[in-house]
Every structure is written in structure tokens, then in C-alpha cells.
Design a protein around this motif. Structure first.
Motif, mmCIF file in Angstrom:
data_model
loop_
_atom_site.group_PDB
_atom_site.id
_atom_site.type_symbol
_atom_site.label_atom_id
_atom_site.label_comp_id
_atom_site.label_asym_id
_atom_site.label_seq_id
_atom_site.Cartn_x
_atom_site.Cartn_y
_atom_site.Cartn_z
ATOM 1 N N VAL A 66 -38.986 -3.544 -18.240
ATOM 2 C CA VAL A 66 -37.789 -4.147 -17.733
ATOM 3 C C VAL A 66 -38.717 -3.872 -15.853
ATOM 4 O O VAL A 66 -38.826 -2.779 -16.067
ATOM 5 C CB VAL A 66 -37.187 -4.301 -18.109
ATOM 6 C CG1 VAL A 66 -37.094 -5.172 -19.771
ATOM 7 C CG2 VAL A 66 -36.418 -3.216 -18.206
ATOM 8 N N ILE A 67 -38.273 -4.718 -15.667
ATOM 9 C CA ILE A 67 -38.607 -4.508 -14.241
ATOM 10 C C ILE A 67 -37.235 -4.968 -13.372
ATOM 11 O O ILE A 67 -36.899 -5.959 -13.417
ATOM 12 C CB ILE A 67 -40.075 -5.858 -13.374
ATOM 13 C CG1 ILE A 67 -40.916 -5.195 -13.789
ATOM 14 C CG2 ILE A 67 -39.544 -5.830 -11.393
ATOM 15 C CD1 ILE A 67 -41.674 -6.104 -13.482
ATOM 16 N N ASP A 68 -36.806 -4.156 -12.837
ATOM 17 C CA ASP A 68 -34.967 -4.232 -11.822
ATOM 18 C C ASP A 68 -35.762 -4.785 -11.069
ATOM 19 O O ASP A 68 -36.505 -4.267 -9.922
ATOM 20 C CB ASP A 68 -34.605 -2.678 -11.475
ATOM 21 C CG ASP A 68 -33.733 -3.028 -10.946
ATOM 22 O OD1 ASP A 68 -33.170 -3.595 -9.861
ATOM 23 O OD2 ASP A 68 -33.005 -1.841 -10.236
ATOM 24 N N ALA A 69 -35.510 -6.569 -10.421
ATOM 25 C CA ALA A 69 -35.599 -7.262 -9.230
ATOM 26 C C ALA A 69 -35.230 -6.815 -8.283
ATOM 27 O O ALA A 69 -35.432 -7.672 -7.194
ATOM 28 C CB ALA A 69 -34.826 -8.848 -10.038
ATOM 29 N N ASP A 70 -33.619 -6.683 -8.549
ATOM 30 C CA ASP A 70 -34.026 -6.541 -7.084
ATOM 31 C C ASP A 70 -34.259 -4.803 -6.143
ATOM 32 O O ASP A 70 -33.904 -4.919 -4.465
ATOM 33 C CB ASP A 70 -31.429 -5.446 -7.006
ATOM 34 C CG ASP A 70 -30.494 -6.479 -7.704
ATOM 35 O OD1 ASP A 70 -31.033 -7.689 -7.295
ATOM 36 O OD2 ASP A 70 -29.804 -6.669 -8.356
ATOM 37 N N ALA A 71 -34.827 -4.120 -7.402
ATOM 38 C CA ALA A 71 -35.479 -2.766 -7.001
ATOM 39 C C ALA A 71 -36.744 -3.241 -6.043
ATOM 40 O O ALA A 71 -37.715 -3.032 -5.299
ATOM 41 C CB ALA A 71 -35.357 -2.004 -7.335
ATOM 42 N N CYS A 72 -37.050 -4.165 -7.081
ATOM 43 C CA CYS A 72 -38.712 -4.285 -7.001
ATOM 44 C C CYS A 72 -39.263 -4.973 -5.517
ATOM 45 O O CYS A 72 -38.275 -6.457 -5.003
ATOM 46 C CB CYS A 72 -38.947 -5.758 -8.040
ATOM 47 S SG CYS A 72 -40.860 -6.612 -7.960
ATOM 48 N N THR A 73 -40.757 -4.773 -4.807
ATOM 49 C CA THR A 73 -41.110 -5.530 -3.395
ATOM 50 C C THR A 73 -41.878 -6.248 -3.718
ATOM 51 O O THR A 73 -42.202 -6.539 -2.397
ATOM 52 C CB THR A 73 -41.322 -3.585 -2.583
ATOM 53 O OG1 THR A 73 -42.223 -3.259 -3.255
ATOM 54 C CG2 THR A 73 -39.483 -2.977 -2.876
#
Length: 56
Positions: free
Chosen positions: A32-39
Motif C-alpha cells: 500500500v502507498i501512504d497517500a500523505d507521504a507520496c510525492t
């Protein structure tokens, strides 16, 4: 808009090792990808062998 990992994920972990901000972790069914951390750099999508990562 963060990248997402779809159902085609084979849980190989390649994306997690390549993410420059460590926004990807192993989830219950797939990574899963943390949407808040994804650049939104796209590195994860470019290395995914099953092409399971895309923008929503």
C-alpha cells in the motif's frame, strides 16, 4: 493525487525498495502507498513488474 497499488500486485516488494520517501509498506493483501507521504514521482510505477501501480 497519490499513486495507488491495484489488485494485480504480486507483493514482490520492488516498489517499496525504490520509493525515495518510504511511502510504501506491506499491507494485508498487497503493498500500500501512504497517500500523505507520496510525492507522485512515479518511481514505484516504473519498477513494478506487474504494472499494478498507477494514478487513480
Amino acid at each position: 493525487m497519490a499513486y495507488v497499488i491495484g489488485e494485480d500486485c504480486i507483493s514482490c516488494g520492488t516498489c517499496a525498495g525504490e520509493c525515495p520517501v518510504e511511502a510504501i509498506s506491506e499491507g494485508a493483501e498487497r503493498y500500500v502507498i501512504d497517500a500523505d507521504a507520496c510525492t507522485e514521482c512515479g518511481t514505484c510505477a516504473s519498477v513494478c513488474p506487474s504494472e499494478a501501480i498507477s494514478l487513480p
